[in-house]
Motif scaffolding. Structure first.
Motif, PDB file in Angstrom:
ATOM      1  N   VAL B  61       8.360 -14.846  31.210  1.00 48.84           N
ATOM      2  CA  VAL B  61       9.147 -13.673  30.827  1.00 48.84           C
ATOM      3  C   VAL B  61       9.949 -13.890  29.539  1.00 48.84           C
ATOM      4  O   VAL B  61      10.553 -12.951  29.024  1.00 48.84           O
ATOM      5  CB  VAL B  61      10.118 -13.226  31.948  1.00 48.84           C
ATOM      6  N   LEU B  62       9.962 -15.120  29.025  1.00 49.86           N
ATOM      7  CA  LEU B  62      10.759 -15.415  27.833  1.00 49.86           C
ATOM      8  C   LEU B  62      10.027 -16.425  26.948  1.00 49.86           C
ATOM      9  O   LEU B  62       9.197 -17.200  27.432  1.00 49.86           O
ATOM     10  CB  LEU B  62      12.110 -16.032  28.230  1.00 49.86           C
ATOM     11  N   ALA B  63      10.369 -16.412  25.662  1.00 49.10           N
ATOM     12  CA  ALA B  63       9.858 -17.436  24.763  1.00 49.10           C
ATOM     13  C   ALA B  63      10.381 -18.793  25.228  1.00 49.10           C
ATOM     14  O   ALA B  63      11.465 -18.878  25.810  1.00 49.10           O
ATOM     15  CB  ALA B  63      10.330 -17.157  23.337  1.00 49.10           C
ATOM     16  N   PRO B  64       9.613 -19.866  24.980  1.00 50.97           N
ATOM     17  CA  PRO B  64       9.995 -21.182  25.508  1.00 50.97           C
ATOM     18  C   PRO B  64      11.436 -21.585  25.179  1.00 50.97           C
ATOM     19  O   PRO B  64      12.144 -22.095  26.049  1.00 50.97           O
ATOM     20  CB  PRO B  64       8.996 -22.124  24.821  1.00 50.97           C
ATOM     21  N   LYS B  65      11.888 -21.354  23.954  1.00 46.94           N
ATOM     22  CA  LYS B  65      13.242 -21.794  23.589  1.00 46.94           C
ATOM     23  C   LYS B  65      14.304 -21.035  24.369  1.00 46.94           C
ATOM     24  O   LYS B  65      15.385 -21.560  24.636  1.00 46.94           O
ATOM     25  CB  LYS B  65      13.468 -21.648  22.079  1.00 46.94           C
ATOM     26  N   ASP B  66      14.011 -19.789  24.757  1.00 43.82           N
ATOM     27  CA  ASP B  66      14.948 -19.022  25.579  1.00 43.82           C
ATOM     28  C   ASP B  66      14.790 -19.366  27.063  1.00 43.82           C
ATOM     29  O   ASP B  66      15.762 -19.396  27.814  1.00 43.82           O
ATOM     30  CB  ASP B  66      14.731 -17.525  25.379  1.00 43.82           C
ATOM     31  N   ALA B  67      13.559 -19.630  27.457  1.00 41.79           N
ATOM     32  CA  ALA B  67      13.281 -19.949  28.862  1.00 41.79           C
ATOM     33  C   ALA B  67      14.044 -21.198  29.285  1.00 41.79           C
ATOM     34  O   ALA B  67      14.460 -21.320  30.435  1.00 41.79           O
ATOM     35  CB  ALA B  67      11.781 -20.159  29.057  1.00 41.79           C
ATOM     36  N   ARG B  68      14.259 -22.110  28.355  1.00 39.12           N
ATOM     37  CA  ARG B  68      14.943 -23.370  28.661  1.00 39.12           C
ATOM     38  C   ARG B  68      16.401 -23.149  29.075  1.00 39.12           C
ATOM     39  O   ARG B  68      16.975 -23.952  29.796  1.00 39.12           O
ATOM     40  CB  ARG B  68      14.901 -24.260  27.409  1.00 39.12           C
ATOM     41  N   ASP B  71      19.309 -18.869  33.501  1.00 38.61           N
ATOM     42  CA  ASP B  71      19.443 -19.070  34.937  1.00 38.61           C
ATOM     43  C   ASP B  71      18.286 -18.365  35.660  1.00 38.61           C
ATOM     44  O   ASP B  71      17.711 -17.401  35.155  1.00 38.61           O
ATOM     45  CB  ASP B  71      20.778 -18.461  35.386  1.00 38.61           C
ATOM     46  N   ARG B  72      17.983 -18.839  36.864  1.00 37.92           N
ATOM     47  CA  ARG B  72      16.913 -18.203  37.654  1.00 37.92           C
ATOM     48  C   ARG B  72      17.207 -16.724  37.901  1.00 37.92           C
ATOM     49  O   ARG B  72      16.285 -15.921  37.989  1.00 37.92           O
ATOM     50  CB  ARG B  72      16.740 -18.948  38.978  1.00 37.92           C
ATOM     51  N   SER B  73      18.471 -16.369  38.004  1.00 43.65           N
ATOM     52  CA  SER B  73      18.800 -14.955  38.233  1.00 43.65           C
ATOM     53  C   SER B  73      18.258 -14.079  37.101  1.00 43.65           C
ATOM     54  O   SER B  73      17.818 -12.950  37.326  1.00 43.65           O
ATOM     55  CB  SER B  73      20.313 -14.769  38.380  1.00 43.65           C
ATOM     56  N   ILE B  74      18.279 -14.599  35.882  1.00 47.74           N
ATOM     57  CA  ILE B  74      17.771 -13.843  34.739  1.00 47.74           C
ATOM     58  C   ILE B  74      16.240 -13.744  34.799  1.00 47.74           C
ATOM     59  O   ILE B  74      15.662 -12.690  34.544  1.00 47.74           O
ATOM     60  CB  ILE B  74      18.168 -14.534  33.416  1.00 47.74           C
ATOM     61  N   VAL B  75      15.613 -14.859  35.132  1.00 50.26           N
ATOM     62  CA  VAL B  75      14.149 -14.879  35.180  1.00 50.26           C
ATOM     63  C   VAL B  75      13.642 -13.855  36.201  1.00 50.26           C
ATOM     64  O   VAL B  75      12.737 -13.062  35.921  1.00 50.26           O
ATOM     65  CB  VAL B  75      13.648 -16.297  35.527  1.00 50.26           C
ATOM     66  N   MET B  76      14.260 -13.855  37.384  1.00 46.03           N
ATOM     67  CA  MET B  76      13.831 -12.897  38.413  1.00 46.03           C
ATOM     68  C   MET B  76      14.091 -11.467  37.957  1.00 46.03           C
ATOM     69  O   MET B  76      13.260 -10.572  38.170  1.00 46.03           O
ATOM     70  CB  MET B  76      14.571 -13.169  39.729  1.00 46.03           C
ATOM     71  N   ALA B  77      15.238 -11.242  37.311  1.00 51.27           N
ATOM     72  CA  ALA B  77      15.574  -9.885  36.861  1.00 51.27           C
ATOM     73  C   ALA B  77      14.576  -9.391  35.819  1.00 51.27           C
ATOM     74  O   ALA B  77      14.146  -8.232  35.859  1.00 51.27           O
ATOM     75  CB  ALA B  77      16.985  -9.858  36.291  1.00 51.27           C
ATOM     76  N   ALA B 147      17.851  -5.524  28.039  1.00 51.17           N
ATOM     77  CA  ALA B 147      17.938  -4.687  26.840  1.00 51.17           C
ATOM     78  C   ALA B 147      17.230  -5.353  25.671  1.00 51.17           C
ATOM     79  O   ALA B 147      16.471  -4.711  24.928  1.00 51.17           O
ATOM     80  CB  ALA B 147      19.404  -4.419  26.508  1.00 51.17           C
ATOM     81  N   ILE B 148      17.440  -6.659  25.510  1.00 54.04           N
ATOM     82  CA  ILE B 148      16.828  -7.386  24.386  1.00 54.04           C
ATOM     83  C   ILE B 148      15.310  -7.401  24.533  1.00 54.04           C
ATOM     84  O   ILE B 148      14.571  -7.096  23.596  1.00 54.04           O
ATOM     85  CB  ILE B 148      17.388  -8.827  24.332  1.00 54.04           C
ATOM     86  N   LYS B 149      14.840  -7.739  25.730  1.00 50.86           N
ATOM     87  CA  LYS B 149      13.389  -7.909  25.924  1.00 50.86           C
ATOM     88  C   LYS B 149      12.630  -6.601  25.731  1.00 50.86           C
ATOM     89  O   LYS B 149      11.538  -6.594  25.187  1.00 50.86           O
ATOM     90  CB  LYS B 149      13.114  -8.479  27.325  1.00 50.86           C
ATOM     91  N   PHE B 150      13.246  -5.498  26.189  1.00 53.78           N
ATOM     92  CA  PHE B 150      12.507  -4.228  26.157  1.00 53.78           C
ATOM     93  C   PHE B 150      12.998  -3.274  25.075  1.00 53.78           C
ATOM     94  O   PHE B 150      12.557  -2.122  25.022  1.00 53.78           O
ATOM     95  CB  PHE B 150      12.553  -3.569  27.539  1.00 53.78           C
ATOM     96  N   GLY B 151      13.915  -3.728  24.226  1.00 57.32           N
ATOM     97  CA  GLY B 151      14.370  -2.887  23.113  1.00 57.32           C
ATOM     98  C   GLY B 151      15.156  -1.668  23.561  1.00 57.32           C
ATOM     99  O   GLY B 151      15.067  -0.595  22.971  1.00 57.32           O
ATOM    100  N   ILE B 152      15.950  -1.838  24.620  1.00 57.70           N
ATOM    101  CA  ILE B 152      16.747  -0.732  25.169  1.00 57.70           C
ATOM    102  C   ILE B 152      18.114  -0.736  24.497  1.00 57.70           C
ATOM    103  O   ILE B 152      18.839  -1.728  24.554  1.00 57.70           O
ATOM    104  CB  ILE B 152      16.900  -0.896  26.697  1.00 57.70           C
ATOM    105  N   ARG B 153      18.489   0.394  23.868  1.00 62.57           N
ATOM    106  CA  ARG B 153      19.695   0.382  23.030  1.00 62.57           C
ATOM    107  C   ARG B 153      20.761   1.371  23.477  1.00 62.57           C
ATOM    108  O   ARG B 153      21.716   1.612  22.757  1.00 62.57           O
ATOM    109  CB  ARG B 153      19.284   0.641  21.577  1.00 62.57           C
TER     110      ARG B 153
END
Lengths: 86, 411
Positions: B61-68, B71-77, B147-153
């Motif tokens: 769900v994220l680029a490797p540098k962000d995935a590192r 928190d798991r809560s973000i990954v699941m969300a 918002a960042i991942k999907f361009g929601i503003r």
């Protein structure tokens, strides 16, 4: 010592999960090259401090973005030498 | 009566699956998400039983540098949000103006990351603290990353009402849609509480189920022998739209969020008000908001966490609202455990699916109903019934009470 610092930098970038393919001494660390963002540059400064015991202050770490790999390694070497001379 | 919210997309990451239909089949059949922590898990030896979500690689769900650094809560969300938007067929910017999409995504934040950082700080001093800690920990970051991942503003927020936060996020989304402040709201909750410090906090507060030889039997809402909740992790995201907007773009509307209510116990930080009066009022407010009478509700998905005090207080509240018109009631936490704030969203998804399928899930492990919990229980088997409106309750530490009501899309 430069070679060792360069190895340290590449290892750090790998651990921070940045792509190190094609990175050489002329690659800029910031968005124009390796694409390190501000927090990643801050982390890099902490890794230098942890490894070499020298500290880069905020404005110095911000200047990392415009540095090339070669310039960064030289800057770290200079700081380490200056620290060991005092 | 005021406008409704069109449900056009749902994404779940839960102990009983990621697809809505899979989750629904699990709660109907009693396929439990409750297990002993595996030997290689930090919770092994800390709790008897927990409800683990599926492993999700942060890299998915994220680029490797962000995935590192998340928190798991973000990954699941992010996974749940991605699935919900795909389910709705929405690409932000293509199907809807980027400023006309809002995000209300809640949860307690990346507390496991905070706990790890506190350990590193005590071990290594200042250099142990990552500059990436704040984007890993702050409770608004699930919303911000979405918002960042999907361009929601558009409007973005995060509700901090503990286990009521998921239900309340759906309610806040409805309020935003009614005010015309957005055409689409990505709303929900994510919780990743399965790490030792957090689990010990619940355990030491004597809130956790204990002593069950079969882990699948540990969560038993309304049962006489219930002795606590089972901690679970989950994320749930709904895509809600203004009905006119959804119609105009030809969206497949699954159900309508008709109304909601929210009250406060004003009683105690963790103990629910014993007479359930504030919880009852949140259900009454939701009914009024939806323009319905108590008798219109065909299924009630209770908060029912399997704690002694909570289940009894909710029973009183339900009696106070429904009296002789009590609808069939179940708590699906018997198979999912208590996913904290995310429960409200997972259970809203279950309630919507019950409405659509005409099948009401039972309360798993309700072998011997507690006389203090004398509800119109659905037990052992799902109940086939045509219903036009369903209610779901969520109550949180702090005394927060939220009720949401869904109806048919064509209603």
């Amino acid at each position: 010592m430069i070679a060792e610092i360069r190895l340290f930098l590449l290892r750090s970038l790998t651990e921070m999960r940045y792509d190190t393919d094609g990175i050489d001494d002329d690659t800029v660390l910031g968005p124009a090259g390796a694409d390190l963002e501000s927090l990643a540059l801050a982390e890099l400064a902490m890794r230098v401090e942890d490894q070499y015991g020298v500290r880069f202050l905020d404005d110095e770490a911000e200047r990392f973005a415009a540095m090339t790999v070669g310039e960064f390694c030289a800057a770290v070497e200079n700081r380490v030498k200056a620290a060991s001379a005092t | 009566m005021s406008a409704t919210g069109a449900v056009t997309g749902i994404g779940l990451v839960s102990p009983v699956g990621v697809a809505v239909e899979t989750v629904f089949d699990a709660v109907c059949s009693g396929r439990s998400g409750l297990t002993r922590p595996p030997e290689d898990h930090p919770l092994h030896g800390v709790v008897d039983v927990a409800a683990f979500g599926p492993p999700i690689a942060a890299d998915s769900v994220l680029a490797p540098k962000d995935a590192r650094t998340v928190d798991r809560s973000i990954v699941m969300a992010l996974r749940a949000a991605e699935d919900a938007l795909a389910d709705a067929g929405i690409v932000v910017g293509r199907d809807v103006d980027e400023y006309r999409v809002a995000v209300v995504l809640s949860g307690v934040g990346g507390l496991e990351t905070l706990a790890q950082q506190a350990l590193e700080r005590s071990r290594r001093g200042r250099l142990g603290v990552s500059p990436f800690m704040l984007p890993g920990v702050l409770p608004n970051m699930a919303a911000a990353r979405t918002a960042i991942k999907f361009g929601i503003r558009g409007y973005t927020s995060s509700v901090g009402t503990a286990c009521a936060a998921g239900g309340q996020s759906l309610g806040e989304a409805l309020r935003i849609l009614r005010a015309g402040e957005a055409d689409v709201v990505v709303c929900g909750c994510t919780e990743a509480p399965l790490f030792p410090t957090f689990a010990d906090a619940f355990g030491n507060a004597l809130a956790l189920a204990r002593g069950w030889p079969d882990p699948a039997s540990a969560s038993r809402p309304f049962d006489r022998r219930r002795n606590g909740l089972v901690l679970g992790e989950a994320a749930g995201v709904f895509v809600l739209e203004r009905p006119e907007f959804a119609r105009a773009r030809g969206a497949d509307v699954r159900a309508a969020l008709l109304g909601w209510g929210a009250t406060s116990d004003a009683y105690h930080p963790t103990t629910p008000r014993p007479d359930g009066s504030s919880a009852a009022e949140s259900m009454r407010i939701a009914l009024r908001d939806a323009g319905l009478e108590a008798g219109d509700i065909g299924y009630l998905n209770a908060h029912g966490t399997s704690t002694k005090a909570g289940d009894a207080a909710e029973t009183k509240a339900i009696h106070g609202v429904f009296g002789a018109n009590m609808p069939p009631v179940s708590s699906t936490k018997g198979v999912t455990g208590h996913m904290l704030g995310a429960s409200g969203v997972v259970e809203a998804a279950i309630s919507v699916t019950a409405l659509r399928r005409g099948l009401l899930p039972p309360t798993h492990n309700l072998d011997d109903p507690d006389p203090a919990c004398d509800l119109a229980h659905i037990r052992k088997e799902p109940l086939a019934a045509t219903v036009d409106a369903v209610m779901s309750n969520s109550f949180g530490f702090g005394g927060h009470n939220v009720s949401v009501i869904f109806g048919r899309a064509d209603g």
